[in-house]
Structure formats: C-alpha cells, structure tokens
Design a protein around this motif. Structure first.
Motif, short mmCIF file in Angstrom:
data_model
loop_
_atom_site.label_atom_id
_atom_site.label_comp_id
_atom_site.label_asym_id
_atom_site.label_seq_id
_atom_site.Cartn_x
_atom_site.Cartn_y
_atom_site.Cartn_z
N LEU A 129 0.83 -1.19 0.00
CA LEU A 129 0.00 0.00 0.00
C LEU A 129 0.88 1.26 0.00
O LEU A 129 2.01 1.24 0.48
CB LEU A 129 -0.91 0.01 1.23
N ARG A 130 0.33 2.33 -0.51
CA ARG A 130 1.07 3.61 -0.50
C ARG A 130 1.42 4.01 0.93
O ARG A 130 2.55 4.41 1.22
CB ARG A 130 0.20 4.68 -1.17
N CYS A 179 -9.05 3.43 -3.27
CA CYS A 179 -8.12 2.45 -3.83
C CYS A 179 -7.15 3.10 -4.82
O CYS A 179 -5.95 2.79 -4.82
CB CYS A 179 -8.88 1.32 -4.51
N ASN A 211 -5.48 0.10 -13.35
CA ASN A 211 -4.21 -0.62 -13.27
C ASN A 211 -3.57 -0.80 -14.65
O ASN A 211 -2.34 -0.74 -14.79
CB ASN A 211 -4.41 -1.97 -12.60
N GLY A 260 -4.29 4.69 -3.23
CA GLY A 260 -3.26 3.81 -2.68
C GLY A 260 -3.55 3.19 -1.34
O GLY A 260 -2.66 2.60 -0.73
N ILE A 261 -4.80 3.33 -0.85
CA ILE A 261 -5.17 2.69 0.41
C ILE A 261 -6.33 1.73 0.16
O ILE A 261 -7.01 1.81 -0.86
CB ILE A 261 -5.57 3.72 1.48
N ILE A 262 -6.56 0.81 1.08
CA ILE A 262 -7.66 -0.13 0.92
C ILE A 262 -8.98 0.59 1.15
O ILE A 262 -9.21 1.17 2.22
CB ILE A 262 -7.51 -1.32 1.88
N ALA A 303 -4.88 0.06 -4.86
CA ALA A 303 -4.89 -0.88 -3.75
C ALA A 303 -6.13 -1.77 -3.87
O ALA A 303 -7.09 -1.43 -4.57
CB ALA A 303 -4.92 -0.12 -2.43
#
Length: 336
Positions: free
Chosen positions: A20-21, A42, A80, A45-47, A89
């Motif tokens: 993750l970021r 997401c 992506n 960069g986080i869930i 993420a």
C-alpha cells in the motif's frame, strides 16, 4: 529522508495487504461508503471498503451488490492497465455477521463469485464466513473491541483483526489503544489494524509504533466529495471536535460514538440519553438503526483534524505527507 528509506517489513502479511502507498485501511461506513468513494480510496493507494448492506435494491430488482462489485472491479482493472507503475490498492467488503442479517448467505455467494480480495467481518465470528472468503482467495479481518473477542475470531478462522479502540466512530470499544494493541500483540503476530481517532498521519504513525500493521480510518472520509453523505453531515464533521462526540447505546443497542449536534437536532439531550441493549439490534432492513434515528450521525473523536471538505485523493495526500514527516522527525531523534 528519501522515499527509498521507507520500507515496511510485510513478510507476515498476506499478498492482498502488501504494497500500500501508506498503511491505511478506510473503514466501511454505513450509507456513506459507495463505489465512487471506494474507487477513489483504492486509486489513492489505500484499501477502500464498503458494507455489503449499503447496496440495497428495491424488491424485484437484481442484487445491487453484484452491480457494485462489477463497477469497482472493472474500474480498478482499467486504472491498473493505464497506470502500471501506480496500481490501485485492493478493496474490501464488510459483512455484518449478526444473526438478524437475512441477506448474509446471498451476499457471501456474490462476494465469493466476484473474488473479493479483503473481507471485513463485524458483530459475530463465524467459521462458514471465513471459509467462504478463503474459498476465493480472500483475506478476512474481523473487528473486535477486546482481547477475548480477538482470540475467538482467530480461533474461528479469521486471518487478521481490526482492534476497535476508544474514540472510533460508530460502534466502538472503550479500551485504550495502548492496552488493546499490546494485549493482542502478546499472542498474535498476524495482520492487525487499529481503529480509534486515526485522522492524521501522526496518529497513523503512532498506530504503527504500537505494533499495528495498519491504521483504520473512517470519519475523515465522511467529509470528502465522493462520500454519500448529506452536505450538512459533512459540514458538521468539519465544524466539530472531540468534545462534540457522545458515546451511547441508544441508537442501535450497541455502544458507539455520535455527533452531539445531530442528537440535539433530533430533540434529545446528548448528555442525558437512555441506554438500550443489544436485543434491539436488527439488520433485517439493512441497518440496526431504527428509521427514527436516521439523522443521528456517527463520528469518531479524531475529527478535530478535519478542517475542510475535500477530495479523497487530497485527504490521502495529507495522510501521506503527515505520516512521512512524523516518521522523519522520529528517525532524526533516534539517529541524530
């Protein structure tokens, strides 16, 4: 301190929780977490996460949960492909495992078919739910408010835990995060997230220093453009601080934190609320909260750090800057 020096030991984590970021999971928020918010989280960069029960269709319509999972999966796949050097993420779906959730079996089947990567379970630890997640390669995080529940969750097959400490928004525990994380870490070395006033990069770093792998933040995301919250709710988050939070069991039968101003606006005295017990909790209609309380708004104690309504991307950028700056200050203290 350069980016190259920022490396976390993630060897003990499942693949879905690595890379993750910043080590942050966005908590699933009732009504508020919708595909637009999850996708933005997401991509930042986080869930990102949402409760399965947020996807509610009218009678006779196809399951909205199916449409949401298709939307999220396809949009993140597209991102992506277009950004191979900055992939999104994974996302998570929250399952309410309480016996009154009549949708649970159906929702488990849908999430299994869509191979949801991260499952967050609440209000009950059931082996069959964990087995469903594992059957499609999913990782299960179960939220707990004390060490006893944590041990039960792992015994029943959960892969990791969300320690919900004092100060968390919505249904929250009463234990200090210092005590709760230490007790869990005395026997458990798997994935562990901390919930409870995680609203800044500094608090995220503190969670990591205590032994948590991730922070678990919800309330700051209410005041984002992508959140499905009324503008009055977002403004109330911005205008409020820790002293504006009341801890009560009245609204769902489970103790939780709510904005005092929303309680007052509903004609009640937030400092003199009656209590209710867990027998009043019923998720048959999608929420344990009776319609009479729909304008009672949940929030954690960390909202004093929320000073404006902004985009999800900007909020995660702030977390990132603060997290790195706080880490650099402490690193200098120990290496200087």
């Amino acid at each position: 301190m350069t980016d190259a020096t920022w490396s976390r030991n993630e060897d003990h984590l499942p693949a879905a929780l690595r890379g993750l970021r910043i080590p942050l999971i966005a908590s699933p928020l009732f009504i508020i977490s919708v595909p637009e918010l999850v996708i933005a989280q997401c991509k930042a960069g986080i869930i990102g996460a949402f409760p399965a029960l947020n996807a509610r269709e009218t009678e006779g319509e196809p399951p909205l949960l199916e449409a949401w999972l298709k939307q999220i999966t396809e949009e993140l796949d597209r991102h992506n492909q277009e950004n191979p050097d900055r992939p999104a993420a994974p996302f998570a779906v929250n399952q309410i495992v309480h016996r009154s959730n009549t949708r649970l079996e159906r929702d488990l089947e849908i999430c299994t078919r869509w191979k949801v990567p991260v499952w967050i379970t609440s209000l009950g630890a059931r082996p069959e739910v964990n087995e469903a997640a594992h059957s499609c390669g999913g990782v299960v995080l179960h939220d707990v408010i004390n060490n006893r529940f944590a041990k039960k969750a792992i015994e029943k097959g959960a892969d990791g835990l969300v320690a919900v400490a004092a100060g968390a928004g919505g249904h929250a525990g009463q234990q200090s995060p210092f005590a709760l994380i230490r007790e869990i870490r005395s026997w458990f070395d798997g994935p562990l997230a901390l919930s409870g006033a995680i609203a800044t990069g500094e608090s995220l770093l503190a969670a990591r220093a205590m032994g948590a792998d991730f922070g678990y933040a919800g309330s700051p995301f209410i005041a984002t453009h992508e959140a499905n919250a009324q503008s009055e709710y977002k403004d109330m988050i911005v205008e409020s601080g820790a002293e504006d939070i009341v801890y009560s069991s009245l609204f769902t039968g489970v103790w939780g934190n709510y904005l005092k101003k929303s309680v007052s606006r509903a004609g009640m005295d937030p400092d003199n609320l009656p209590t209710a017990d867990a027998s009043s909790m019923n998720f048959g209609s999608g929420s344990s909260k009776p319609k009479a309380w729909k304008e009672i708004w949940g929030s954690g104690q960390g909202i004093g750090a929320v000073t404006e309504v902004c985009s999800t991307a900007d909020l995660v950028d702030r977390f990132d800057r603060e997290y790195r700056a706080a880490g650099a200050r402490l690193a200098a203290e120990f290496t200087g």
